[in-house]
Scaffold this motif. Structure first.
Motif, PDB file in Angstrom:
ATOM      1  N   ALA A  22      43.196   7.411  26.967  1.00  0.00           N
ATOM      2  CA  ALA A  22      43.919   7.206  25.717  1.00  0.00           C
ATOM      3  C   ALA A  22      44.698   8.465  25.355  1.00  0.00           C
ATOM      4  O   ALA A  22      44.268   9.573  25.639  1.00  0.00           O
ATOM      5  CB  ALA A  22      42.934   6.868  24.602  1.00  0.00           C
ATOM      6  N   CYS A  23      45.844   8.271  24.737  1.00  0.00           N
ATOM      7  CA  CYS A  23      46.635   9.385  24.189  1.00  0.00           C
ATOM      8  C   CYS A  23      46.916  10.492  25.197  1.00  0.00           C
ATOM      9  O   CYS A  23      46.614  11.660  24.943  1.00  0.00           O
ATOM     10  CB  CYS A  23      45.918   9.964  22.974  1.00  0.00           C
ATOM     11  SG  CYS A  23      45.575   8.760  21.688  1.00  0.00           S
ATOM     12  N   CYS A  52      45.191  10.483  17.074  1.00  0.00           N
ATOM     13  CA  CYS A  52      45.693   9.473  18.005  1.00  0.00           C
ATOM     14  C   CYS A  52      44.551   8.585  18.483  1.00  0.00           C
ATOM     15  O   CYS A  52      44.668   7.366  18.504  1.00  0.00           O
ATOM     16  CB  CYS A  52      46.380  10.160  19.180  1.00  0.00           C
ATOM     17  SG  CYS A  52      47.037   8.997  20.405  1.00  0.00           S
ATOM     18  N   LEU A  56      43.672   4.369  17.771  1.00  0.00           N
ATOM     19  CA  LEU A  56      43.384   3.355  18.789  1.00  0.00           C
ATOM     20  C   LEU A  56      41.994   2.750  18.632  1.00  0.00           C
ATOM     21  O   LEU A  56      41.578   1.926  19.418  1.00  0.00           O
ATOM     22  CB  LEU A  56      43.518   3.985  20.186  1.00  0.00           C
ATOM     23  CG  LEU A  56      44.941   4.365  20.596  1.00  0.00           C
ATOM     24  CD1 LEU A  56      44.917   5.085  21.928  1.00  0.00           C
ATOM     25  CD2 LEU A  56      45.839   3.151  20.673  1.00  0.00           C
TER      26      LEU A  56
END
Length: 60
Positions: A22-23, A52, A56
């Motif tokens: 992620a990110c 971030c 999510l």
């Protein structure tokens, strides 16, 4: 070959995103900063990455 079935079912299950994946943008910036300047000097990038991740749905 006749009779062979694909390993994937007709409907694709959406895999949950792993924290490591992620990110990537904020993660890369954060990691580079920590390596170059030390963690204590990168609070803003660490926070940006956490924000971030939270966006999510990760609990951090």
């Amino acid at each position: 070959l006749p009779g062979t079935r694909s390993a994937h079912p007709a409907r694709e299950e959406k895999k949950p995103l792993k924290p490591c994946c992620a990110c990537p943008e904020t993660k890369k910036a954060r990691d580079a900063c920590i390596i170059e300047k030390g963690e204590e000097n990168c609070g803003h990038l660490i926070e940006a990455h956490k924000e971030c991740m939270r966006a999510l749905g990760f609990k951090i």
